[in-house]
Design a protein around this motif. Structure first.
Motif: not given
Length: 408
Positions: A139, A142, A203, A208, A214, A218, A344
């Motif tokens: 993450e 990327r 992250t 994404r 995202a 999370r 993710a």
């Protein structure tokens, strides 16, 4: 300023030195996990003789690995959220290295089962922690780099199994597994220093690879929709891990019992599957950057389904080898993509859920094939691997459509 590749995706920037160090360290833990587990597996027959266990008693003892793993996996997700992925990775790797030396010290199936509970707990915990660390790193940079970590696991398993085969005639199980302990502790100290001294990657948020945002929650308590998506990703890992576990235990037997090959040709069947899986994972990042997660997942599931139908039903040896090879190529990157998707969405908890369901698939595969083989024959039973691989492809499309329709 970032550049775009020919297919419109954002070209990855060069990784900073600390990110490259983290990637190597996490890869070492993946390789160590495969190496230690494979080394233990090749000594199971010798341990069986040592404790004078029947096949049934040994089977019950081996359940210790499964029970320890499944019970620990969800707990490990909570530990990762509290203490961080990196410290928990180091601790579980050290426990795995130490506990692998315990089985040769046992003298009954009961004692073996008890020490395998500890071994399984360390094994399951490590699988959650290094997958969570790998998801965080992917993450942060990327880039879809999870397949490369799983390639390290596969490569470690191949080395562990090969080395175990060479050492088995020369060393007792105790000295062999003590060698694994020493190797594991050295790797843990070396790679663990990198993890503990290097801060975890941020992250962040943002788009994404599939164009969606995202998840802002999370790593926090997931909502109902997020839990649903994580569960679907977990079912995908179950479907593919079912095939991997079943083919490992029954693929060679199919060649010897149904095609009447010799032991060398039968063993080569699984070797073809494992080798092609490793090669496919090595190229997984390249594929994911060019095609995207869902196309690789769907195509992989369908390729594995076709390959396993050929492998299960073909009457000629070379066709079965081809089927096993296609199955390895197809299944290789489905598991990493699904675990990455779950991570993710929900951080270590998502990884824990997907890993737990995936490990359940490994447990369900071999006995399910055995029961089905008694009723329908082994070739017919092996076609269930193809059916579940196709189901994984279908679930991949379902979760992609569901995420696109989710409110932003």
């Amino acid at each position: 300023m970032d550049q775009l590749t020919d297919n419109g995706r954002r070209a990855p920037a060069a990784a900073p030195p600390h990110v490259a160090r983290l990637r190597r360290a996490i890869s070492l833990f993946f390789a160590l996990d495969g190496f230690v587990f494979a080394g233990w597996v090749v000594r199971i027959p010798a341990i069986k003789e040592q404790i004078h266990a029947s096949a049934g008693a040994l089977g019950l003892a081996l359940l210790g690995v499964s029970v320890g793993s499944v019970v620990t996996m969800l707990l490990t997700g909570k530990l990762c959220r509290r203490y961080g992925n990196h410290p928990v990775t180091v601790v579980t790797a050290a426990l795995l290295s130490l506990s692998v030396a315990l089985p040769p010290l046992t003298h009954s199936a009961l004692h073996l089962g008890l020490v395998l509970l500890l071994f399984g707990a360390a094994y399951g915990g490590l699988n959650v922690t290094f997958n969570a660390a790998a998801v965080d790193l992917a993450e942060a940079v990327r880039r879809p780099i999870l397949p490369s970590f799983h390639a390290a696991f596969s490569a470690g398993g191949l080395v562990g199994a090969g080395l175990g085969g060479l050492l088995a005639p020369q060393l007792s199980p105790l000295w062999h597994l003590l060698l694994l302990t020493a190797t594991g502790l050295v790797v843990t100290v070396y790679a663990g220093r990198v993890l503990l001294r290097t801060p975890g990657p941020a992250t962040g948020q943002g788009p994404r690879r599939d164009g969606t945002d995202a998840a802002p929650e999370r790593g926090r308590a997931a909502g109902g929709r997020t839990r649903l998506f994580v569960t679907v990703y977990g079912l995908i890992t179950l479907c593919t891990a079912y095939g991997e576990g079943a083919l490992a235990d029954w693929g060679s037997l199919h060649l010897s019992a149904d095609l009447h090959t010799g032991p060398g040709a039968a063993a080569a069947g699984y070797a073809v599957f494992a080798l092609l899986m490793t090669v496919s994972r090595m190229s997984g990042t390249w594929l994911l950057e060019r095609l995207g997660d869902t196309p690789v997942l769907v195509a992989g599931g369908l390729l594995a389904a076709v390959g396993m139908l050929v492998g299960a039903l073909a009457p000629q040896l070379w066709l079965v080898y081809l089927g096993y090879a296609l199955t390895g190529l197809g299944l290789a990157n489905v598991f990493p993509v699904a675990v990455g998707g779950a991570g993710a969405l929900a951080g270590p908890h998502g990884v824990a859920v997907a890993s737990t369901l995936g490990y359940s698939g490994i447990l369900l595969g071999p006995p399910s094939i055995g029961f089905l083989a008694e009723a329908y024959g082994l070739p017919g039973a092996l076609t269930t691997i193809a059916a579940l691989a196709a189901l994984a492809a279908l679930l991949g499309r379902v979760v992609q459509r569901g995420q696109r329709r989710a409110p932003r």
